[in-house]
Design a protein around this motif. Structure first.
Motif, PDB file in Angstrom:
ATOM      1  N   ASP A  57      60.426  29.680  42.485  1.00  0.00           N
ATOM      2  CA  ASP A  57      59.217  30.487  42.507  1.00  0.00           C
ATOM      3  C   ASP A  57      59.184  31.350  43.758  1.00  0.00           C
ATOM      4  O   ASP A  57      59.894  31.098  44.737  1.00  0.00           O
ATOM      5  N   HIS A  72      52.432  36.373  42.338  1.00  0.00           N
ATOM      6  CA  HIS A  72      53.076  35.084  42.104  1.00  0.00           C
ATOM      7  C   HIS A  72      54.122  35.231  40.994  1.00  0.00           C
ATOM      8  O   HIS A  72      53.885  35.934  40.002  1.00  0.00           O
ATOM      9  N   TRP A 292      49.372  27.904  41.284  1.00  0.00           N
ATOM     10  CA  TRP A 292      50.689  28.381  41.686  1.00  0.00           C
ATOM     11  C   TRP A 292      51.312  27.531  42.786  1.00  0.00           C
ATOM     12  O   TRP A 292      52.085  28.018  43.599  1.00  0.00           O
TER      13      TRP A 292
END
Length: 363
Positions: A57, A72, A292
């Motif tokens: 990520d 994100h 997130w």
């Protein structure tokens, strides 16, 4: 499974690079932040890889006119650890331990930023911490201050970085809580808490670093201060654990209102005063973010923009998502230098020196 990394001398276990030991919480992370000499133009980037979760990520944030813009992104790792891109965010290592480039292009946010280190990175003491019998953290981190060049664009408004833009980057790897939370109880009488302060400072001709992790009684379990002159090699730093921070909290929050750092040196103590300029919410990079958070699975690829006005946030939100902050501060030293740096703080749970007894009581 063999991957590109197996053709480089990077192995840490007898297995291919795709496998990082056996702890499901192993991670490998990049972090960057930057700001103009007056504290304006703040931006930050993070990219994490979680080999056992098969997730990568990345996040990009910037602040303009009191608003924090965040991008994100998350994808399936595919076991390839040398692919440093996650959707619209990517990192390029141009010269290891010195120069790196970050590119962003998605959801109305774009950037092209190049970081160049001021000195060789410092290696912080290994972070190993247990809550009861369970390993909570076990990782290594390198940290480096540097200069930036490049630009950032928000919804078509492109601005070049101000002359003299500086900041900090770090690389950490090891074990932290990542992915879905562990629901297994810690056991009767075990109270989890976390106290963290970190102050990477950019002065005219040197960098200064201080960090402290302490238990809920105030006893440090990892702390050190480092002074790094520009151009210094790995053996050119002054390092000491003899440093302490005094930092009152803003009323009704767990955010620092100011700071006074004292570092003991052979020639006498060095004192640094921190005066807040702008606040950055670390949830913009996934830290303490309910949606997130680092290593959470979002499918093959997911990208989302999140904007919020800093003044509108509840500092003691029940989800604890706003506790973790970086306060970009003007820094004045007792020997006459003036610089700028970050004051990062995260205090979760009880902390006796400040009279904090639970998770929802502010200072």
């Amino acid at each position: 499974m063999l991957t590109k990394g197996d053709d480089f001398p990077l192995h840490q276990t007898p297995e291919p690079v795709a496998y990082a030991g056996t702890d499901r919480n192993f991670y490998d992370r990049y972090f960057f932040n930057g700001y103009a000499p007056d504290g304006s133009g703040f931006f930050a980037i993070a990219l994490g890889i979680y080999p056992h979760l098969n997730v990568a990520d990345a996040h990009f944030s910037c602040i303009r006119n009191g608003k924090q813009y965040n991008l994100h992104a998350s994808r399936e790792l595919g076991m390839e650890r040398l692919d440093l891109s996650v959707g619209p965010i990517s990192i390029e290592v141009i010269e290891p331990l010195k120069t790196l480039r970050v590119r962003v292009n998605g959801e109305g946010l774009s950037a092209d930023l190049t970081f160049t280190g001021r000195a060789f990175p410092i290696e912080e003491p290994r972070f190993t911490y247990r809550i009861g019998p369970r390993t909570f953290m076990d990782y290594t981190r390198l940290t480096q201050n540097g200069h930036y060049s490049g630009w950032i664009e928000v919804d078509g408004d492109r601005q070049d970085l101000a002359l003299g833009t500086v900041g900090t980057r770090d690389r950490s790897w090891g074990v932290r809580p990542v992915g879905a939370s562990d629901a297994q109880p810690h056991g009767h009488g075990v109270v989890s808490s976390f106290f963290w302060q970190w102050t990477p400072v950019n002065l005219p001709s040197r960098s200064l670093f201080f960090h402290i992790n302490a238990d809920r009684h105030g006893a440090p379990w990892n702390t050190r201060a480092v002074i790094a002159p520009d151009g210094a090699d790995h053996d050119g730093f002054y390092e000491t654990p003899a440093a302490s921070m005094q930092s009152p909290m803003q009323a009704g929050t767990r955010w620092p209102a100011s700071g006074e750092l004292s570092i003991q040196r052979p020639e006498g103590p060095l004192t640094l005063l921190f005066e807040p300029i702008v606040r950055f919410q670390m949830r913009g990079l996934g830290y303490t973010s309910p949606k997130w958070g680092h290593g959470l699975y979002h499918g093959a690829l997911a990208v989302e923009r999140e904007d919020f006005a800093l003044a509108d946030l509840d500092p003691m939100a029940p989800t604890l998502e706003n506790l973790h902050v970086q306060i970009i501060s003007r820094v004045t030293t007792s020997d006459g230098e003036v610089g700028i740096g970050g004051f990062e703080q995260l205090v979760i749970g009880p902390y006796a020196p400040w009279g904090l007894k639970g998770y929802d009581d502010p200072g």
